[in-house]
Scaffold this active site. Sequence first.
Site, PDB file in Angstrom:
ATOM      1  N   HIS A 125      33.749 109.387   1.980  1.00 51.18           N
ATOM      2  CA  HIS A 125      33.356 110.246   0.866  1.00 51.18           C
ATOM      3  C   HIS A 125      34.005 111.620   0.923  1.00 51.18           C
ATOM      4  CE1 HIS A 125      30.561 112.926  -1.377  1.00 51.18           C
ATOM      5  NE2 HIS A 125      30.570 111.915  -2.226  1.00 51.18           N
ATOM      6  N   ARG A 233      35.122 109.033 -13.129  1.00 48.88           N
ATOM      7  CA  ARG A 233      33.913 108.513 -12.472  1.00 48.88           C
ATOM      8  C   ARG A 233      32.710 109.243 -13.049  1.00 48.88           C
ATOM      9  NH1 ARG A 233      37.515 110.194  -8.188  1.00 48.88           N
ATOM     10  NH2 ARG A 233      38.232 108.479  -6.869  1.00 48.88           N
ATOM     11  N   ASN A 452      39.925 100.204  -3.176  1.00 51.53           N
ATOM     12  CA  ASN A 452      39.063 100.594  -2.073  1.00 51.53           C
ATOM     13  C   ASN A 452      37.951  99.575  -1.850  1.00 51.53           C
ATOM     14  OD1 ASN A 452      38.243 102.384  -0.136  1.00 51.53           O
ATOM     15  ND2 ASN A 452      38.265 104.128  -1.520  1.00 51.53           N
ATOM     16  N   ASP A 453      37.212  99.260  -2.910  1.00 50.76           N
ATOM     17  CA  ASP A 453      36.121  98.307  -2.778  1.00 50.76           C
ATOM     18  C   ASP A 453      36.636  96.901  -2.515  1.00 50.76           C
ATOM     19  OD1 ASP A 453      34.341 100.283  -3.101  1.00 50.76           O
ATOM     20  OD2 ASP A 453      33.263  99.405  -4.783  1.00 50.76           O
ATOM     21  N   CYS A 514      43.331 101.710  -9.257  1.00 52.07           N
ATOM     22  CA  CYS A 514      42.770 103.049  -9.296  1.00 52.07           C
ATOM     23  C   CYS A 514      42.069 103.426  -7.997  1.00 52.07           C
ATOM     24  CB  CYS A 514      41.816 103.215 -10.475  1.00 52.07           C
ATOM     25  SG  CYS A 514      40.288 102.300 -10.318  1.00 52.07           S
TER      26      CYS A 514
END
Lengths: 560, 560
Positions: A125, A233, A452-453, A514
Amino acid sequence: MKSAEEEIRFLLDQVASGAMEAADAVKSLDVSRLAGILHPIINVSSVQGMPKWTGGITGAAGAATGRAYFSAAALLLARKLAGQRGEPGRSSPCILVLPSTFAGDVSAIAAAAGVLSAQGGYAAHASVVARQYGTVSVVAPDMTITGTKAVLGNLVFSEGDPITLDAPYKGEPSVYRGAAELTEPNIKDSGLFEFLEMARTYINDFRIRANAETPAQAERALSFGADGIGLCRTEHMFFQPDRINIFRELLLSEGAEARQQALEKLRVLQRDDFSRLFKIMAGKPVTIRLLDAPLHEFMPRNGDELAGYVNRGPAASPAAVLARIEALKECNPMLGHRGCRIAVSYPEIYAMQVLAIFEAVYTLGAAENLDIYPEIMVPLIMNASEMKLIAYGKKVTGAEYAGIVDIEEALRDKLKVRPVPYKIGAMIELPAAALGAGEIAGYAGFFSFGANDLTQTTLGLSRDDAAGFLPAYTRRDLLEGNPFKVLDKSVKELITLALDRGRLTRPDLAAGVCGEQGADPATIRFCMEAGMDYVSCSPYAIPAAILAAAQAALDRGSVL
Amino acid sequence: MKSAEEEIRFLLDQVASGAMEAADAVKSLDVSRLAGILHPIINVSSVQGMPKWTGGITGAAGAATGRAYFSAAALLLARKLAGQRGEPGRSSPCILVLPSTFAGDVSAIAAAAGVLSAQGGYAAHASVVARQYGTVSVVAPDMTITGTKAVLGNLVFSEGDPITLDAPYKGEPSVYRGAAELTEPNIKDSGLFEFLEMARTYINDFRIRANAETPAQAERALSFGADGIGLCRTEHMFFQPDRINIFRELLLSEGAEARQQALEKLRVLQRDDFSRLFKIMAGKPVTIRLLDAPLHEFMPRNGDELAGYVNRGPAASPAAVLARIEALKECNPMLGHRGCRIAVSYPEIYAMQVLAIFEAVYTLGAAENLDIYPEIMVPLIMNASEMKLIAYGKKVTGAEYAGIVDIEEALRDKLKVRPVPYKIGAMIELPAAALGAGEIAGYAGFFSFGANDLTQTTLGLSRDDAAGFLPAYTRRDLLEGNPFKVLDKSVKELITLALDRGRLTRPDLAAGVCGEQGADPATIRFCMEAGMDYVSCSPYAIPAAILAAAQAALDRGSVL
């Protein structure tokens, strides 16, 4: 060695004088050198003899010096007091020092010159948010903070002490105990823009978009040459201090009426947010991701935050808040109730966001006659049934569920305006979605790969926890680089397969990446070769992405 | 309607008299009816008029009645006191009532007649462990426990109150406030074994193995007709009350010497465990999974457990234990430091387990001349490099890392015994491993598909959190059944692909499924069609799996 600025000037002069081909000049500049133009640089003499620790990793490149604060609240208070004393931001810089950062710390990271955290890694984060805001970030796993003291190797410092972060694009970062002198970058006169303009001409129809939520980010991205916004976001918009409590009201209100009131307030704020972004990005696409974060991220995380919420007036009792926090807790939030799963359980949140988007589109579009290209992106899609319901709701499924097209149509009927074309897309960030891409493309006009996920689920690796054990993998040579920085081959295979399956269903399916890997030269090359249309990365990474894309295009050209 | 026992007797008689073909008898028995023979049944008259709640889901089928206890410690203490009073287990049954259960609760679940939990679902910890031990499990999301009182709809009960669980194989379970009379099953005289013997003849070379860690489980599985052990979860062996503190010593000891002492103690215990299992399963394969659980699961979870550990003597201070607990905390433990990742960071734990396995193989094999078929399974494999290192260590990679073959060879040299053939396999439970199966098979003699974890990562669904939002998915028809009970098509695609890629590399690669879906008839059918060699399921599910496999084989035969 020439400075980055000198090198760019030299190359531009060579091209201008005809001594060098423009293509060769573009190919010869190392992408990693751009960081030296975009961020301040430490004057080496100013840190000589200063206590220094070197290690950990760079979360966001650059150099920063300022007083250390051990909590977001303390940092924001220090900034406020400095403001009251009339000190502008640059003259009272702060460094946020925390074990790790959370959603609620975004404002402090944005306000800080740097973040020094102990947990996490490049994709954690603190690093992601810091890159987004142009804040320097260093992750130092050795650091321990006990009460009012932070210990990092032989460095010991207390709250309020000056420290300096030096985070290179490549190689290990350093932390100094003391204030350094910095040379601010002079981007405007550096020749960077001219060089990027030259590089762009080789990219053809591949696009570099920005991850941007605030007007400032959008403007910065635009100044660096972004082709639109690829990832807005929306949860970051809710985390702002004046808004998070409204969102908490929504989550804590007992009755439908109170919930509706909170939604109304949020709708107005979101509508104005989107209006501003559409206006700045007029003529370019703006991709808005509907709420993705798990709801517990919005709840108070400590006694101060709790008191701040409870003391606001009509709010809930501390016991009620704590009970809700308990109820929202999850064992594995990354695999939990988030993304479009929230819209399946609580349709009213996405409905509010979609209405806000189209209100901005139709009221702004009508008033200012702007070209607006809205793209609505649904996160964490698992299968085609979800996409069908959330995108097409009543219209296609017959379910009592207002989908995106239902909401748009109802608003247009009410306002009696002509339709503005828009796109609905799916985020492909789960292996199941990649495998089911053929069916999902039946209900999606574009795919945005959340690298990322997708890396987290494909490799079974939590970005927040991996920093603890990945070093052993690197040491034993069990992984080719950090998979959160450079796409793993398994992730690439899933992306390629999803794109193939999606385009079998819908040949004109648009696609981009992204994730945080979006600015990595190897990822950009892969995206271009796979036939994608764009990557989206943080504003400060746009120059590097443009240069990398130009170099990849030139290399491909020379091979063909 | 006939009871399950009557129906089986009827079918056997029909076959014996020649009125029915054996194949038709096997095909006509519904798999779900077997639960009625294996578990006690409630005498309906005994619960008439009793306060009743119906809802939630069955975690493990059966019926149980007993006093409610709100913690594992309270339940174990009540059982101990009953034992001191001379009451045998069956006459002092207990029901464990908790929001959710954790690794440390395994002994209490094993000792309990039933578990009533609020969080989780079919694949949650309480359900999985209950099925493993033949304990009844009901998940009732409506239940709240505050202090000494549990509230479930109109039922309110305190610790020590008698309650009854009625958990059918299909349909919603019920909870009663009060003690019911139960009819114990009479498996031996039910005709079940005879019927299963008849069913087995149709299965050909597909095998039904058991998930078993204890001698009791292994013996029960064998009595039901298991073809060996397909999953011995070694962490369950460490969770026993007399052992967990030794494991804690290992995690908390500061010096290498203290760590080595703890490892020695564990090695002796494990060796004897494995000896017992090999002996019971002589002539059949025993698949041992090396440590899979994240380390934090072994730490004290509350003040009582902490005191219990700290007061043992040479142990660490409470502050040291708490600091270690803090250090081991993860944001997403399911995607964290577990499985073979622990062996990459701390090679000595797997080394101890592997040595214990081969000591059991060579000392027992020599002493009793038994046929032993050891299979060692490495969990959470992500790529071929991990598998190569952990399986072949020094021998192949040249790294200073003792792999499984290194340890076996060194022990054999020391004992001067002839080699016993053994297999090393990879658990395929991450999408990356499925995609990389071709390379992984270069270092693995078998694949065991961990369907549960593969479902979690492929769909991005935490089994512990999904129960909160999956009901909305079912209601809106967005998923075909519970993916933790019936394999999702995306998971099936990954399994098929992994098997194909694996067998391209190694045509004789053995393969099976060992997740909780292993006992599901549709999964068994899929495994047979995909060309797998076996499924592995909990002991009580073996009869259903044998019947389902026979029915699938008969159906395939009729199609061919």
